[in-house]
Design an enzyme around this catalytic site. Structure first.
Site, PDB file in Angstrom:
ATOM      1  N   GLU A   1       0.999  -1.293   0.052  1.00 19.89           N
ATOM      2  CA  GLU A   1      -0.011  -0.014   0.107  1.00 19.89           C
ATOM      3  C   GLU A   1       0.841   1.160  -0.086  1.00 19.89           C
ATOM      4  O   GLU A   1       1.706   1.402   1.024  1.00 19.89           O
ATOM      5  CB  GLU A   1      -0.737   0.073   1.168  1.00 19.89           C
ATOM      6  CG  GLU A   1      -1.961   1.224   1.315  1.00 19.89           C
ATOM      7  CD  GLU A   1      -2.698   0.983   2.419  1.00 19.89           C
ATOM      8  OE1 GLU A   1      -3.159   0.078   3.019  1.00 19.89           O
ATOM      9  OE2 GLU A   1      -3.110   2.157   2.773  1.00 19.89           O
TER      10      GLU A   1
ATOM     11  N   LYS B   1      -6.741  -0.412  11.624  1.00 19.25           N
ATOM     12  CA  LYS B   1      -6.313  -0.849  10.327  1.00 19.25           C
ATOM     13  C   LYS B   1      -4.943  -0.050  10.150  1.00 19.25           C
ATOM     14  O   LYS B   1      -4.013  -0.608   9.742  1.00 19.25           O
ATOM     15  CB  LYS B   1      -7.493  -0.469   9.327  1.00 19.25           C
ATOM     16  CG  LYS B   1      -6.836  -1.262   7.928  1.00 19.25           C
ATOM     17  CD  LYS B   1      -6.070  -0.395   7.224  1.00 19.25           C
ATOM     18  CE  LYS B   1      -5.883  -0.817   5.705  1.00 19.25           C
ATOM     19  NZ  LYS B   1      -5.278   0.032   4.761  1.00 19.25           N
TER      20      LYS B   1
ATOM     21  N   ASP C   1       4.076 -14.404  11.409  1.00 21.23           N
ATOM     22  CA  ASP C   1       2.570 -14.792  10.980  1.00 21.23           C
ATOM     23  C   ASP C   1       1.675 -13.644  11.198  1.00 21.23           C
ATOM     24  O   ASP C   1       1.255 -13.361  12.402  1.00 21.23           O
ATOM     25  CB  ASP C   1       2.333 -15.969  12.009  1.00 21.23           C
ATOM     26  CG  ASP C   1       0.973 -16.630  11.653  1.00 21.23           C
ATOM     27  OD1 ASP C   1       0.198 -15.868  10.918  1.00 21.23           O
ATOM     28  OD2 ASP C   1       0.642 -17.871  12.007  1.00 21.23           O
TER      29      ASP C   1
ATOM     30  N   HIS D   1      -1.622  10.655  -0.122  1.00 21.02           N
ATOM     31  CA  HIS D   1      -2.070   9.233  -0.600  1.00 21.02           C
ATOM     32  C   HIS D   1      -1.911   9.289  -2.174  1.00 21.02           C
ATOM     33  O   HIS D   1      -1.260   8.474  -2.988  1.00 21.02           O
ATOM     34  CB  HIS D   1      -3.262   8.890  -0.231  1.00 21.02           C
ATOM     35  CG  HIS D   1      -3.583   7.729   0.433  1.00 21.02           C
ATOM     36  ND1 HIS D   1      -4.595   6.666  -0.113  1.00 21.02           N
ATOM     37  CD2 HIS D   1      -2.795   7.171   1.667  1.00 21.02           C
ATOM     38  CE1 HIS D   1      -4.399   5.609   0.775  1.00 21.02           C
ATOM     39  NE2 HIS D   1      -3.411   5.945   1.691  1.00 21.02           N
TER      40      HIS D   1
HETATM   41  C1  MEV Z   1      -5.358   3.623   5.136  1.00 20.18           C
HETATM   42  O1  MEV Z   1      -4.905   2.514   4.931  1.00 20.18           O
HETATM   43  C2  MEV Z   1      -5.353   3.789   6.858  1.00 20.18           C
HETATM   44  C3  MEV Z   1      -5.921   5.000   7.478  1.00 20.18           C
HETATM   45  O2  MEV Z   1      -7.632   4.907   6.943  1.00 20.18           O
HETATM   46  C4  MEV Z   1      -6.060   4.847   8.817  1.00 20.18           C
HETATM   47  C5  MEV Z   1      -6.718   5.863   9.433  1.00 20.18           C
HETATM   48  O3  MEV Z   1      -7.795   6.171   9.017  1.00 20.18           O
HETATM   49  O4  MEV Z   1      -6.439   6.191  10.826  1.00 20.18           O
HETATM   50  C6  MEV Z   1      -5.350   6.244   6.801  1.00 20.18           C
END
Ligand code: MEV
Length: 438
Positions: free
Chosen positions: A84, A278, A294, A391
């Site tokens: 990513e 995430k 793992d 991004h």
């Molecule tokens: C993107 O992979 C992860 C984010 O969405 C985490 C977040 O929102 O804190 C940028």
């Protein structure tokens, strides 16, 4: 596609040929490309092939480096494997930001892992409980041959208990064992011990208590990937005024207060908590992968831990105490730095070398620091510029590469999209209209 028997017995070439013969057009052509991803050194390739089954080729992921991680006074450059865009950049930015503000303080709170023999017992409860207490020492002795090496390294079996869970499920009991597996993740060690203790327990109970076959049944023996007692904590802090100034003339006090609220939102709202965590796992998984650990186990455990209160919540916490900003991450990480893929995969081995051959405890602290850096950068972007700006810079490059742009077109596109929204169609239009794509 047709069903096939004996696929695993075919050679790698035969497997690829069979697959290509089942496909048509572009799909068949792509499958025929698989050998071009084989490693040029056949003995290295053989190693990769043998990690898994029915291997056809290798699947490449970027291996990057996030420098400047000051953790407990020591600077690390952390290898990260992730596809990513923005993740390595965010980790590096987070690391650099905190490098100038005292760095990360991390500590391992405990290193205990657990496993269970799940069994059913429908006779008198006290009978099995008393019998277990009588044979407990013998059961532990029967495991010596499996645990003695780990004991020499300072670990081994920490406890063996009988757990009555009949209030949750009729006749359900467990033998619960806890372990210290030192620098190993320990899955094989734990599972071997569990299977051995289950066999011994079954033999002894059958001989001495003579239950009817329906009254006593071992269901399964397996480690638990839920390891809330294999726990690491990492934090950063600084005087609020040292946080600096952000976009839209946002001062450090407004930033700190907005940041704390953003993290609080991830504590009360599951929708936000999952995305927030995430982001943390973006960083942690990348180090877990780079070091041959793992990631499924780490992920499953982290999310179960995030839901330990009954509600899924943020794994990190932010606070303002007096004039100071504090940001902390606590999570379980059952990882290893010896055994498994850590020494077999040449790049996992390289990662561990780059990290100066850490113990499991050190690696837990490094992973937690990367998770916290990642989380800091993500939340910082979200409450200031938004994440799309950063991004999209990297996404633009991916789209340009996907569309086959050359270096000139890439440079022109970077300029053109500096202040514009990047989308696949906008980039395609840009190349088609103004910059003659083929
Ligand atoms: C993107 O992979 C992860 C984010 O969405 C985490 C977040 O929102 O804190 C940028």
């Amino acid at each position: 596609m047709k069903a096939i028997t004996g696929f695993s017995k075919l050679t790698k070439d035969e497997k690829i040929k069979w697959l290509a013969s089942e496909l048509t057009g572009e799909a068949a052509e792509l499958v025929n490309l698989l050998p071009s991803y084989w490693h040029p050194d056949s003995s290295t390739q053989k190693k990769f092939d043998e990690f898994s089954e029915n291997t056809l080729t290798n699947f490449n992921f970027p291996f990057g480096l996030a420098p400047n991680f000051l953790i407990n006074g020591h600077i690390y450059s952390v290898p990260m494997v992730i596809e990513e865009s923005s993740v390595v950049a965010a980790a590096s930015l987070g690391a650099k930001f905190w490098l100038d503000r005292g760095g990360f303080r991390a500590r391992v709170l405990s290193m205990t892992k657990v496993g269970h023999v799940h069994f059913m017992w429908s006779n008198n409860k006290d009978e099995i409980k008393n019998y277990f207490n009588k044979i407990k020492v013998d059961l532990l002795s029967s495991l010596k041959h499996l645990s003695s090496n780990m004991e020499k390294r300072g670990g081994g079996i920490l406890s063996l208990d009988l757990v009555d869970l009949t209030d949750k499920m009729e006749n359900y009991f467990q033998l619960k064992l806890s372990f210290n597996t030192c620098d190993a993740m320990g899955a094989n060690f734990i599972n071997s011990i569990l299977e051995q203790v289950a066999t011994e327990f079954k033999t002894r109970v059958s001989e001495d208590l003579k239950p009817q076959s329906n009254d006593f049944q071992i269901i399964m023996s397996i480690l638990s990937n839920y390891t809330p007692e294999c726990l690491v904590e990492c934090s950063v802090s600084c005087p609020i005024k040292e946080l600096g100034h952000f976009s839209d003339a946002m001062g450090p006090h407004e930033f700190a207060q907005k940041f704390v609220n953003a993290v609080k939102i991830a504590q009360v709202d599951t929708n936000r908590a999952v995305t927030h965590n995430k982001g943390i796992m973006n960083g942690i998984d990348a180090v877990v992968l780079a070091t041959g650990n793992d990631f499924r186990a780490v992920e499953a455990c982290a999310h179960a831990y995030a839901a330990r209160s009954g509600q899924y919540q943020s794994l990190s916490e932010a606070k303002i105490i007096g004039d100071e900003f504090h940001f902390t991450l606590k999570l379980p990480l059952a990882i290893g730095t010896v055994g498994g893929l850590t020494s077999l995969h040449p790049l996992a081995k390289a990662s561990l070398m780059i990290l100066e051959k850490p113990s499991a405890e050190k690696l837990m602290m490094i992973m937690a620091s990367v998770g916290l850096a990642q989380n800091f950068s993500a939340v910082k972007s979200l409450i200031t510029t938004g994440i799309q700006k950063g991004h999209m810079k990297l996404h633009l490059l991916n789209v340009l590469n996907q569309l086959g742009a050359d270096q000139n077109q890439i440079e022109e596109a970077k300029l053109f999209f500096k202040d514009k929204v990047v989308s696949f169609s906008a980039v395609r239009d840009f190349l088609n209209k103004d910059h003659s794509l083929h």
